[in-house]
Design a protein around this motif. Structure first.
Motif, mmCIF file in Angstrom:
data_model
loop_
_atom_site.group_PDB
_atom_site.id
_atom_site.type_symbol
_atom_site.label_atom_id
_atom_site.label_comp_id
_atom_site.label_asym_id
_atom_site.label_seq_id
_atom_site.Cartn_x
_atom_site.Cartn_y
_atom_site.Cartn_z
ATOM 1 N N LYS A 347 -9.623 9.761 -30.694
ATOM 2 C CA LYS A 347 -10.469 10.964 -30.641
ATOM 3 C C LYS A 347 -11.918 10.623 -30.953
ATOM 4 N N LEU A 348 -12.129 9.774 -31.980
ATOM 5 C CA LEU A 348 -13.489 9.386 -32.362
ATOM 6 C C LEU A 348 -14.179 8.597 -31.251
ATOM 7 N N SER A 349 -13.437 7.706 -30.601
ATOM 8 C CA SER A 349 -14.044 6.926 -29.509
ATOM 9 C C SER A 349 -14.380 7.807 -28.323
ATOM 10 N N MET A 350 -13.567 8.808 -28.044
ATOM 11 C CA MET A 350 -13.847 9.730 -26.949
ATOM 12 C C MET A 350 -15.087 10.566 -27.241
ATOM 13 N N ILE A 351 -15.241 10.979 -28.502
ATOM 14 C CA ILE A 351 -16.438 11.738 -28.882
ATOM 15 C C ILE A 351 -17.689 10.876 -28.724
ATOM 16 N N MET A 352 -17.611 9.607 -29.152
ATOM 17 C CA MET A 352 -18.754 8.703 -29.030
ATOM 18 C C MET A 352 -19.075 8.401 -27.571
ATOM 19 N N ARG A 353 -18.096 8.389 -26.725
ATOM 20 C CA ARG A 353 -18.328 8.152 -25.298
ATOM 21 C C ARG A 353 -18.740 9.406 -24.546
ATOM 22 N N CYS A 354 -18.734 10.564 -25.219
ATOM 23 C CA CYS A 354 -19.078 11.846 -24.589
ATOM 24 C C CYS A 354 -18.170 12.099 -23.391
#
Length: 430
Positions: A347-354
């Motif tokens: 989830k955190l990586s998806m948020i950082m990747r927008c």
């Protein structure tokens, strides 16, 4: 013929300037050292008349003090051994004092205005290097002469290869500066007997030869205000860091970059763990090289060693993460469901990747017919319901590994950038 006349005229001029002959000097030496019975073990006194004295009067002489005025001429910095904390220099001192036992009336000896006397034949202050590294010896050699004037002033130029101790501060290696003291003392005398006064010139650098590893940036001198007869010459050396920047610092920084690039290598390649361990061993080699260049003490720690240690810790962390990723790559979601920790990383990586931004409908979709667009929206809506972030069935372990690679790549990059900027910034600016 003309050349012969010029030669004779030149010899006549030289003879006219000198005035005295070898016989005059011999008579003067006989008077001072034989007739007057000069004793090189008797310290001279400054309060007596500056004339030759007979041996009968010497028993009434009261010796009080002699004054020496040392200046130092530094010729070269031969070596600075940081391991043993030893500074090896070459130079000579300019020391002058007055010895009334060596005074004479020039007119009595055909205007003889100077004498060259072996240094061991007269009294001289036992000036020695106090902070010597190996042997404690006196200055000069038996074949060196001193210059004596009719007033009894003695000028001594003792040349010496000096090996002095110097406390090394390696905090900012290889951009460090070292302050080294060269302390001379009249060992047998107190300040009331032999007063060593620092001359007006201090350390003279007119004949100094530069060193390939160190740059001489400043010199100072001071007298000891206690009862000890001593003078300290202080030199400041700045390390020439070009060699270490090219051969040590740049390779270490490049290895740090390669360390981060471990997360760009996919697990499926089979080389990820081997690559990370190779980088770790390379950093360990450079840490050994730096340790061999520095003195073995625990008083101060080099920032360069701190940087290499931090990079080695980061490399160790990366190796552990790579091994965990390899372990995760053989898992299946049917046998081992993805737990909340790994779901949070995804989830955190998806948020950082927008990723939500990338899922928006692009303007080109306006050209799609209405019925076709509605069908696409409906399918997409169904997919979003199935692929809700945080659902156990939405992702596999490959997604977890990709999320770990993405997150730890940027985390390692930030850590390396901050360590490199802060540590080397402090080191360069001392």
């Amino acid at each position: 013929m003309i050349g012969l006349l010029i030669c004779l005229m030149y010899c006549g001029c030289v003879r006219g300037v000198a005035g005295y002959t070898g016989n005059d000097v011999d008579a003067l030496m006989t008077q001072l050292f034989t007739t007057n019975g000069y004793n090189n073990k008797v310290r001279s006194s400054m309060d007596l008349p500056r004339v030759a004295m007979s041996s009968a009067n010497k028993s009434n002489i009261k010796t009080i003090s002699s004054i020496s005025n040392p200046d130092s001429t530094l010729l070269s910095v031969i070596e600075f051994d940081e391991q043993d904390e030893v500074l090896k220099t070459a130079g000579y001192l300019y020391i002058q004092w007055q010895d009334q036992y060596l005074s004479w009336i020039p007119s009595s000896y055909n205007n003889t205005d100077k004498l060259f006397v072996p240094q061991d034949d007269i009294w001289k202050p036992d000036v020695s290097l106090r902070n010597t590294f190996k042997t404690f010896t006196g200055l000069g050699s038996s074949y060196l002469n001193v210059i004596v004037t009719p007033e009894g002033y003695v000028t001594w130029y003792p040349f010496q290869i000096l090996e002095s101790t110097c406390a090394v501060d390696i905090t900012y290696f290889p951009f460090d500066k070292q302050l080294c003291d060269i302390k001379f003392t009249a060992w047998s005398y107190q300040k009331t007997e032999v007063d060593l006064n620092a001359g007006s010139n201090g350390v003279t650098l007119d004949e100094f030869s530069p060193n390939a590893q160190w740059k001489l940036t400043d010199t100072k001198y001071e007298e000891i205000n206690t009862g000890e007869a001593a003078v300290i010459f202080q030199i400041e050396l700045t390390r020439k860091s070009s060699f270490y920047v090219i051969n040590v610092i740049m390779p270490v920084i490049l290895l740090s970059v390669l360390n981060i690039c471990t997360f760009l290598l996919p697990v499926a390649s089979g080389e990820k763990a081997g690559y990370s361990i190779t980088v770790f061993l390379s950093l360990a080699v450079f840490l050994t090289i730096i340790a061999s260049e520095l003195p073995k003490n625990s008083d101060v720690v080099s920032l360069m060693s701190v940087y290499l240690t931090l990079m080695a810790l980061l490399s160790t962390f990366i190796v552990v993460v790579c091994l965990i990723q390899i372990r995760l790559s053989v898992r299946s979601t049917s046998d081992t469901p993805i737990n909340r920790v790994f779901l949070f990383l995804i989830k955190l990586s998806m948020i950082m990747r927008c990723q939500k931004c990338s899922e928006k409908i692009s303007p080109s979709s306006k050209s799609i017919p209405v019925t076709e667009r509605d069908t696409e929206k409906q399918n997409k809506s169904n997919n979003e319901k199935e692929n809700v972030i945080g659902s156990d069935d939405s992702y596999n372990w490959t997604d977890v590994i990709d999320a770990i690679d993405y997150l730890f790549f940027w985390l390692s990059l930030l850590f390396t950038f901050l360590c490199t900027t802060i540590i080397f910034g402090i080191s360069v600016n001392n």
